[in-house]
Design an enzyme around this catalytic site. Structure first.
Site, PDB file in Angstrom:
ATOM      1  N   GLU A  44     -61.846  67.461  13.423  1.00 43.19           N
ATOM      2  CA  GLU A  44     -61.864  67.098  14.845  1.00 43.19           C
ATOM      3  C   GLU A  44     -62.229  68.270  15.763  1.00 43.19           C
ATOM      4  O   GLU A  44     -63.083  68.117  16.642  1.00 43.19           O
ATOM      5  CB  GLU A  44     -60.523  66.473  15.241  1.00 43.19           C
ATOM      6  CG  GLU A  44     -60.404  65.066  14.662  1.00 43.19           C
ATOM      7  CD  GLU A  44     -58.991  64.550  14.556  1.00 43.19           C
ATOM      8  OE1 GLU A  44     -58.067  65.179  15.113  1.00 43.19           O
ATOM      9  OE2 GLU A  44     -58.790  63.517  13.898  1.00 43.19           O
TER      10      GLU A  44
ATOM     11  N   ASP B 152     -63.860  58.789  15.941  1.00 42.91           N
ATOM     12  CA  ASP B 152     -62.625  59.560  16.025  1.00 42.91           C
ATOM     13  C   ASP B 152     -61.509  58.567  15.740  1.00 42.91           C
ATOM     14  O   ASP B 152     -61.160  57.756  16.601  1.00 42.91           O
ATOM     15  CB  ASP B 152     -62.516  60.160  17.441  1.00 42.91           C
ATOM     16  CG  ASP B 152     -61.146  60.765  17.715  1.00 42.91           C
ATOM     17  OD1 ASP B 152     -60.344  60.884  16.779  1.00 42.91           O
ATOM     18  OD2 ASP B 152     -60.891  61.125  18.881  1.00 42.91           O
TER      19      ASP B 152
ATOM     20  N   LYS C 238     -52.132  56.740  11.133  1.00 41.37           N
ATOM     21  CA  LYS C 238     -52.738  58.012  10.715  1.00 41.37           C
ATOM     22  C   LYS C 238     -51.694  58.970  10.146  1.00 41.37           C
ATOM     23  O   LYS C 238     -51.987  59.781   9.274  1.00 41.37           O
ATOM     24  CB  LYS C 238     -53.437  58.630  11.920  1.00 41.37           C
ATOM     25  CG  LYS C 238     -54.264  59.859  11.609  1.00 41.37           C
ATOM     26  CD  LYS C 238     -55.061  60.234  12.823  1.00 41.37           C
ATOM     27  CE  LYS C 238     -55.868  61.488  12.641  1.00 41.37           C
ATOM     28  NZ  LYS C 238     -56.675  61.746  13.850  1.00 41.37           N
TER      29      LYS C 238
ATOM     30  N   ASP D 206     -56.077  71.154  20.185  1.00 44.15           N
ATOM     31  CA  ASP D 206     -56.147  69.695  20.088  1.00 44.15           C
ATOM     32  C   ASP D 206     -54.757  69.102  19.855  1.00 44.15           C
ATOM     33  O   ASP D 206     -54.224  69.185  18.747  1.00 44.15           O
ATOM     34  CB  ASP D 206     -57.104  69.336  18.930  1.00 44.15           C
ATOM     35  CG  ASP D 206     -57.212  67.834  18.712  1.00 44.15           C
ATOM     36  OD1 ASP D 206     -56.520  67.057  19.398  1.00 44.15           O
ATOM     37  OD2 ASP D 206     -58.008  67.435  17.840  1.00 44.15           O
TER      38      ASP D 206
END
Ligand code: AMP
Length: 586
Positions: A147, A8, A70, A169
């Site tokens: 994810e 992850d 990211k 999320d």
């Protein structure tokens, strides 16, 4: 076959997992922690730091520290340090390389294969950039998975009943919501939605802005101008936010935060949860529309949901949990740590892809993961219209062809603009690539037939091809996307990383050799002094010569810039002194 690890790669923290004895387990990093800060730093002596080590020095070295990379994946962001330009892929690869190394230490064997997760909302370019980062880190990226799908997989293992699940999320930088159906041995994503630029960092920023205002009022200083003070304030804001997840108020105390008129500014403040909720209410509210859209797209009402899963560190915020309850009418599940369930699911997918030992809840060994494309794909046609070829939420892989023609008489080429997004006009969507199809046979408008094919693989990565049906000839199309790294650039980045790894080895050894040399010289000098009378002048000079040669070699063997030759010379000089001192001093 070696193990395939699940990664992850988070905005704030990253986590790796692997399946052992049929169960996913989290891989601790070298510090023994279960997640690793996604932070990379470059020290002035040329060292690269990743994780906790980079985080610790961030306040004093903020201009050479990169966090939240990211958020930049798939953009043309870059940072130049000591004359070398780094892309987001390269920075991310440094985080991946560390996770790979930690996994190798944990497993005691080389790790080459990985499944890496991305937000469901990541577009094609962002997915490709993530895959490239893996490649630069020396990993064979077997699959890129979403994810939320990964989280559902982790939860699905605990409960085999067929049902529809909503995954909410909220991480450090992105928000994803997915509706997933789990039943039998199929996990199918029904719909996905989200916001690429919403996450815990935004909550931190609200606190920072609030505190900056208070400092300005109290001491009339603009802390924004003091980069390291601002960094300390950011860290304190995040810490305070985390404390407010469990407490009604949190104290911030920052002595010597900055200077004004030669005087230090000490800052102290207590933030209440109510204040924090007020500062961030609109951020929490922004998650509402994506949740409704995802439910709509999946064609279900909230009451039909079997369960709601929370993923990502920011779902620990009580106001966020309250929002999820209000939106879905369900108390969210949190039996797996929200920071870890994504990596666990990725490890499970990795294990399934490499015929591992995973014990599935359905008793079988196979599982079909059906992911979807998060956004519609179109091409621009006459009048700036976005003509849709692939609908969002289409199950992957997708293979779709459509025949187009020319708009002008005797047109020999067409320009095709590939778009991602839901808006009817081309200009309102994101252009992810353009290509020109040349060599069309001269003919009146509307006669040539050009078949355009969109192929999206299981990773969500798009390839476009075209064929002139008139001649039957395949045309080669290059997607001209300047945000994507070319193969040559990736190869160069791999070489740079390897060269760095080699340099890193020399650096470490140089430090060890110099330390040992320093200890030995000390010891020899002390013995020389103590046994002065028993040693001949000739032997004394011999030893002094060897000491001098070793000292010279040590100064050349500077860890910041030593070459293999410098290191070798220091090792030889060290050996010489070892031998002569044993012979003479015993
Ligand atoms: P992730 O990307 O899932 O690792 O999420 C990281 C984000 O979660 C960061 O913005 C953290 O500040 C935030 N976070 C972690 N723990 C907590 C907590 N206890 N309360 C609020 N936010 C948290």
């Amino acid at each position: 076959m070696g193990k395939t690890i699940g990664i992850d790669l988070g905005t704030t923290n990253s986590c790796a997992a692997v399946v052992e004895n049929g169960q996913p387990v989290i891989i601790p990093n070298e510090k023994g922690n279960r997640t690793t800060p996604s932070i990379v730093a470059f020290t002035r002596s040329g060292e690269q730091l990743v994780g906790e080590a980079a985080q610790r020095q961030a306040a004093v070295n903020s201009d050479r520290t990169v966090s939240s990379i990211k958020r930049q994946m798939g953009t043309n962001w870059s940072k130049t340090i000591d004359g070398k330009r780094y892309t987001p892929q390269e920075i991310s690869s440094m985080i991946l390389r560390k996770l790979k190394k930690d996994a190798e230490n944990y497993l005691g064997e080389p790790v080459n294969d990985a499944v890496i997760t991305v937000p469901a909302y990541f577009n094609d370019v962002q997915r490709q950039a993530t895959k490239d980062a893996g490649r630069i880190a020396g990993l064979n990226v077997k699959r890129i998975i979403n994810e939320p799908t990964s989280a559902a997989l982790a939860y699905g293992l605990n409960n085999g009943a067929a049902q529809k699940i909503l995954v909410y999320d909220l991480g450090g930088g992105t928000f994803d919501v997915s509706i997933i159906e789990i039943g039998g041995d199929v996990i199918e994503v029904l719909a996905t939605n989200g916001d690429n630029h919403l996450g815990g960092d935004d909550f931190d920023e609200r606190i920072v802005t609030h505190l900056l205002g208070i400092i300005k009022k109290q001491s009339n200083v603009d802390v924004r101008k003091d980069i390291s003070a601002l960094q300390r304030l950011r860290e304190a804001a995040e810490q305070c936010k985390k404390e407010l997840s469990g407490l009604e108020s949190a104290r911030i105390y920052l002595p010597y935060l900055t200077m004004t008129k030669g005087e230090p500014v000490n800052f102290e403040y207590t933030l209440t949860r109510a204040e924090f909720n007020e500062l961030t209410k609109d951020l929490v509210d922004r998650t509402e529309v994506p949740v409704r859209n995802a439910l709509n797209d999946a064609g279900i009402a909230a009451s039909e949901l079997g369960k709601v899963i929370l993923v990502g560190g920011s779902t620990r915020i009580p106001a966020v949990q309250a929002k999820v309850r209000a939106l879905t009418g369900k108390t969210p599940e949190r039996s797996i740590n929200p920071d870890e369930c994504v990596a666990q699911g990725a490890a499970m997918q990795g294990d399934l892809l490499s015929d591992g030992t995973l014990q599935l809840y359905n008793g079988g060994t196979g599982l079909l993961l059906l992911d979807v494309t998060p956004l519609s794909l179109s091409i621009e046609t006459v009048g700036g219209v976005a003509t849709r070829l692939v609908e969002r939420n289409s199950t992957l892989p997708v293979h779709y062809s459509q025949v187009f023609t020319t708009a002008a008489p005797y047109q020999r080429s067409v320009d095709i603009n590939v778009l991602q997004g839901e808006r009817p006009m081309a200009r309102d969507n994101k252009s992810i690539g353009r290509f020109r199809l040349n060599g069309i046979k001269g003919a009146p408008a509307g006669v040539p037939q050009i078949e355009v094919t969109f192929d999206i693989d299981v990773n969500g990565i798009l390839k476009v091809s075209a064929r002139d049906l008139d001649t039957g000839r395949e045309q080669s199309i290059t997607i001209d996307d300047n945000e994507r790294m070319s193969d040559a650039q990736i190869e160069q980045a791999i070489r740079d990383a390897q060269q760095y790894a080699a340099q890193d080895g020399i650096r470490r050894e140089a430090v060890e050799v110099n330390n040992e040399a320093g200890r030995l010289i000390n010891e020899v000098q002390q013995k020389l002094q103590a046994q002065k009378k028993d040693i001949s002048k000739e032997d004394r000079n011999f030893l002094r010569n060897d000491i001098a040669s070793l000292q010279k070699a040590m100064s050349r063997n500077n860890p910041a810039k030593a070459t293999q030759a410098d290191l070798q010379e220091a090792k030889t000089a060290l050996d010489n002194l070892k031998q002569s001192s044993t012979r003479i001093l015993g």
